[in-house]
Design a protein around this motif. Structure first.
Motif, PDB file in Angstrom:
ATOM      1  N   LEU A  92      38.953  81.149 -14.314  1.00  0.00           N
ATOM      2  CA  LEU A  92      37.796  80.319 -13.508  1.00  0.00           C
ATOM      3  C   LEU A  92      36.965  80.626 -13.449  1.00  0.00           C
ATOM      4  O   LEU A  92      35.411  80.038 -13.481  1.00  0.00           O
ATOM      5  CB  LEU A  92      38.472  80.067 -11.783  1.00  0.00           C
ATOM      6  N   LYS A  93      36.554  82.150 -13.346  1.00  0.00           N
ATOM      7  CA  LYS A  93      34.904  82.358 -14.063  1.00  0.00           C
ATOM      8  C   LYS A  93      34.749  82.064 -15.662  1.00  0.00           C
ATOM      9  O   LYS A  93      33.155  81.558 -15.385  1.00  0.00           O
ATOM     10  CB  LYS A  93      34.711  84.318 -13.983  1.00  0.00           C
ATOM     11  N   GLU A  94      35.787  82.569 -16.581  1.00  0.00           N
ATOM     12  CA  GLU A  94      34.854  81.719 -17.574  1.00  0.00           C
ATOM     13  C   GLU A  94      34.692  80.010 -17.442  1.00  0.00           C
ATOM     14  O   GLU A  94      34.121  79.435 -18.096  1.00  0.00           O
ATOM     15  CB  GLU A  94      36.367  82.092 -18.586  1.00  0.00           C
ATOM     16  N   GLU A  95      35.830  79.461 -16.854  1.00  0.00           N
ATOM     17  CA  GLU A  95      35.153  77.670 -16.765  1.00  0.00           C
ATOM     18  C   GLU A  95      34.435  77.671 -16.029  1.00  0.00           C
ATOM     19  O   GLU A  95      33.396  76.794 -16.338  1.00  0.00           O
ATOM     20  CB  GLU A  95      36.339  77.548 -16.236  1.00  0.00           C
ATOM     21  N   PHE A  96      33.769  78.380 -15.090  1.00  0.00           N
ATOM     22  CA  PHE A  96      32.362  77.736 -13.702  1.00  0.00           C
ATOM     23  C   PHE A  96      31.750  79.205 -13.037  1.00  0.00           C
ATOM     24  O   PHE A  96      31.716  79.825 -12.364  1.00  0.00           O
ATOM     25  CB  PHE A  96      33.059  78.021 -12.411  1.00  0.00           C
ATOM     26  N   PRO A  97      30.500  80.260 -14.730  1.00  0.00           N
ATOM     27  CA  PRO A  97      30.234  81.044 -14.821  1.00  0.00           C
ATOM     28  C   PRO A  97      29.173  81.379 -13.170  1.00  0.00           C
ATOM     29  O   PRO A  97      28.944  82.226 -13.034  1.00  0.00           O
ATOM     30  CB  PRO A  97      29.374  81.446 -16.100  1.00  0.00           C
ATOM     31  N   ASP A  98      28.569  80.224 -12.974  1.00  0.00           N
ATOM     32  CA  ASP A  98      27.765  80.178 -11.820  1.00  0.00           C
ATOM     33  C   ASP A  98      27.690  79.722 -10.441  1.00  0.00           C
ATOM     34  O   ASP A  98      27.359  80.504  -9.947  1.00  0.00           O
ATOM     35  CB  ASP A  98      26.440  78.627 -11.785  1.00  0.00           C
ATOM     36  N   LEU A  99      29.512  80.062 -10.394  1.00  0.00           N
ATOM     37  CA  LEU A  99      30.109  79.992  -8.568  1.00  0.00           C
ATOM     38  C   LEU A  99      30.552  81.488  -8.535  1.00  0.00           C
ATOM     39  O   LEU A  99      30.482  82.025  -9.343  1.00  0.00           O
ATOM     40  CB  LEU A  99      31.456  78.794  -9.035  1.00  0.00           C
ATOM     41  N   GLU A 100      29.909  81.208  -7.038  1.00  0.00           N
ATOM     42  CA  GLU A 100      30.353  82.579  -6.175  1.00  0.00           C
ATOM     43  C   GLU A 100      31.720  82.771  -6.541  1.00  0.00           C
ATOM     44  O   GLU A 100      32.421  82.025  -6.460  1.00  0.00           O
ATOM     45  CB  GLU A 100      29.774  82.817  -5.082  1.00  0.00           C
ATOM     46  N   TRP A 101      32.333  84.434  -6.179  1.00  0.00           N
ATOM     47  CA  TRP A 101      33.895  84.800  -6.354  1.00  0.00           C
ATOM     48  C   TRP A 101      34.252  85.625  -5.618  1.00  0.00           C
ATOM     49  O   TRP A 101      33.251  86.538  -4.972  1.00  0.00           O
ATOM     50  CB  TRP A 101      34.416  84.439  -7.915  1.00  0.00           C
ATOM     51  N   TYR A 102      35.550  85.758  -5.659  1.00  0.00           N
ATOM     52  CA  TYR A 102      35.667  87.028  -4.500  1.00  0.00           C
ATOM     53  C   TYR A 102      37.185  87.536  -5.370  1.00  0.00           C
ATOM     54  O   TYR A 102      38.415  86.533  -5.231  1.00  0.00           O
ATOM     55  CB  TYR A 102      36.073  86.752  -3.068  1.00  0.00           C
ATOM     56  N   GLU A 103      37.518  88.377  -5.040  1.00  0.00           N
ATOM     57  CA  GLU A 103      38.884  89.379  -5.387  1.00  0.00           C
ATOM     58  C   GLU A 103      39.843  89.410  -4.169  1.00  0.00           C
ATOM     59  O   GLU A 103      39.958  89.945  -3.046  1.00  0.00           O
ATOM     60  CB  GLU A 103      38.656  90.148  -6.313  1.00  0.00           C
ATOM     61  N   LEU A 104      41.042  88.626  -5.204  1.00  0.00           N
ATOM     62  CA  LEU A 104      42.067  88.034  -3.756  1.00  0.00           C
ATOM     63  C   LEU A 104      43.531  89.781  -3.626  1.00  0.00           C
ATOM     64  O   LEU A 104      43.582  90.048  -4.786  1.00  0.00           O
ATOM     65  CB  LEU A 104      42.561  87.379  -3.213  1.00  0.00           C
ATOM     66  N   PRO A 105      43.829  90.084  -2.957  1.00  0.00           N
ATOM     67  CA  PRO A 105      44.910  91.132  -3.016  1.00  0.00           C
ATOM     68  C   PRO A 105      46.398  90.471  -4.086  1.00  0.00           C
ATOM     69  O   PRO A 105      45.705  89.316  -4.171  1.00  0.00           O
ATOM     70  CB  PRO A 105      45.181  90.967  -1.929  1.00  0.00           C
ATOM     71  N   SER A 106      46.237  90.914  -4.917  1.00  0.00           N
ATOM     72  CA  SER A 106      46.997  90.793  -6.267  1.00  0.00           C
ATOM     73  C   SER A 106      48.639  90.677  -5.561  1.00  0.00           C
ATOM     74  O   SER A 106      49.361  92.310  -5.416  1.00  0.00           O
ATOM     75  CB  SER A 106      47.476  91.212  -7.552  1.00  0.00           C
ATOM     76  N   LEU A 107      49.879  90.094  -5.922  1.00  0.00           N
ATOM     77  CA  LEU A 107      51.094  90.320  -6.328  1.00  0.00           C
ATOM     78  C   LEU A 107      51.039  90.657  -7.136  1.00  0.00           C
ATOM     79  O   LEU A 107      52.396  91.733  -6.706  1.00  0.00           O
ATOM     80  CB  LEU A 107      51.906  88.751  -5.769  1.00  0.00           C
TER      81      LEU A 107
END
Length: 354
Positions: free
Chosen positions: A47-62
């Motif tokens: 998603l960061k690759e597709e939308f480099p201008d959007l704000e993002w947060y990292e969630l806990p991983s399974l």
């Protein structure tokens, strides 16, 4: 008119949950909302690759990994149920804290079961109203539906009436869930492209099964005389590798280049993951499906497509190059299933506030 923030959070289990969120993110932007991304691992990287201008947060991983042998798949997943519940609790903590930091008008969680909030309109996307797990299907389905009920709405990426794609997975005879069928989702658009490749191999599933299938396919195709392109589904890999004049290998492709290569390929070999089915249907492609060993949902979908004379399938350990000849006797996936019962823009009306 600029509207508020909507959190879009796909599960990181393969790449399908992330890729089918791409048209939703674009539709939010068209409707004036500001999407905010949240995920982990390869899904977040995509998603960061597709939308480099959007704000993002990292969630806990399974940190889900498949068993090497399909026989052990169910047992490994059941063992990890406690890990899943722990992750859901972490997601609950995350959304509580984030809602205190930024003003969120809506939440769209693709199979993330802990990202609901009592004061924020919350949606879960899932085609799995039933979660197939063999003899324990009743238990895994009830558990999944228990968490789905905590959301204001469940958006099912399919049609409510036949012909539909998800079969029994996404359709219940009797349900108290607040379901909205939003039509199947794909990031791709159908257009004309000349055929350049005889075979396209699309890989995307948790390890080690992804690598095991890749090894099997390359071994079978080493004497094939046609042109082959392989997309390995490794978001953090290199741009591309040229092995020889016959097989071109990409570790990862963003949406538009991948769309072009699919359109330029005569047939596709792929896992029978639901997002892959939606993408290939949008592009009217013929395919041979190889479900992930022990993955009950993919087994069901592959068998259903063969039963309806849409596409053949085979088990991973049984693949032979000669099986590609069967594809000509099937109709192929078709974009006619993409009519919608409800537009995405209409669905976004939920975010006008509780």
């Amino acid at each position: 008119m600029q509207k508020g923030l909507v959190l879009v959070a796909p599960l990181n289990w393969g790449l399908g949950h992330a890729t089918r969120c791409i048209p939703i993110i674009k539709a939010l932007q068209v409707d004036g909302y500001k999407p905010v991304l949240a995920s982990d691992g390869a899904a977040l990287s995509l998603l960061k690759e597709e939308f480099p201008d959007l704000e993002w947060y990292e969630l806990p991983s399974l940190k889900i990994k498949y068993a090497k042998r399909g026989f052990w798949f169910k047992f490994k997943i059941i063992i990890q149920l406690l890990k899943l519940i722990k992750c859901i609790r972490k997601e609950r903590h995350f959304i509580k804290n984030l809602s205190q930091q930024i003003e969120i008008e809506g939440i769209i969680a693709d199979n993330r079961l802990g990202l609901y909030h009592s004061k924020i309109p919350s949606v879960v996307i899932s085609h799995q109203l039933r979660v197939f797990s063999g003899s324990s299907t009743w238990l895994t389905s009830k558990l999944h539906q228990f968490y789905i009920k905590k959301y204001d709405e469940c958006w099912v990426p399919d049609k409510a009436e036949r012909p539909y794609l998800s079969g029994k997975l996404g359709h219940l005879k009797h349900s108290k869930l607040n379901l909205k069928y939003i039509g199947v989702l794909s990031r791709f658009e159908l257009r004309k492209e000349p055929i350049k490749y005889d075979i396209l191999i699309l890989l995307s599933s948790p390890e080690p099964q992804r690598s095991l299938l890749e090894k099997r396919l390359l071994e079978e195709l080493k004497h094939y005389k046609g042109k082959v392109v392989l997309v390995r589904g490794l978001v953090d890999g290199k741009d591309n590798i040229l092995e020889d004049s016959k097989i071109k290998i990409y570790d990862y492709l963003t949406a538009k280049p991948l769309e072009t290569i699919i359109l330029q390929s005569k047939v596709v070999i792929a896992r029978s993951g639901y997002t892959t089915l939606m993408d290939l249907a949008k592009l009217n492609k013929k395919a041979l499906f190889i479900p992930t060993p022990g993955q009950f949902e993919q087994q069901y979908l592959a068998k259903r497509l063969q039963r309806h004379h849409i596409a053949p399938y085979c088990q991973q350990d049984n693949f032979k190059l000669s099986q590609l000849d069967e594809i000509d006797f099937y109709s192929g996936l078709n974009a006619s299933i993409f009519s919608r019962d409800l537009s995405l823009i209409d669905a976004f009306s939920l975010f006008e506030g509780k």
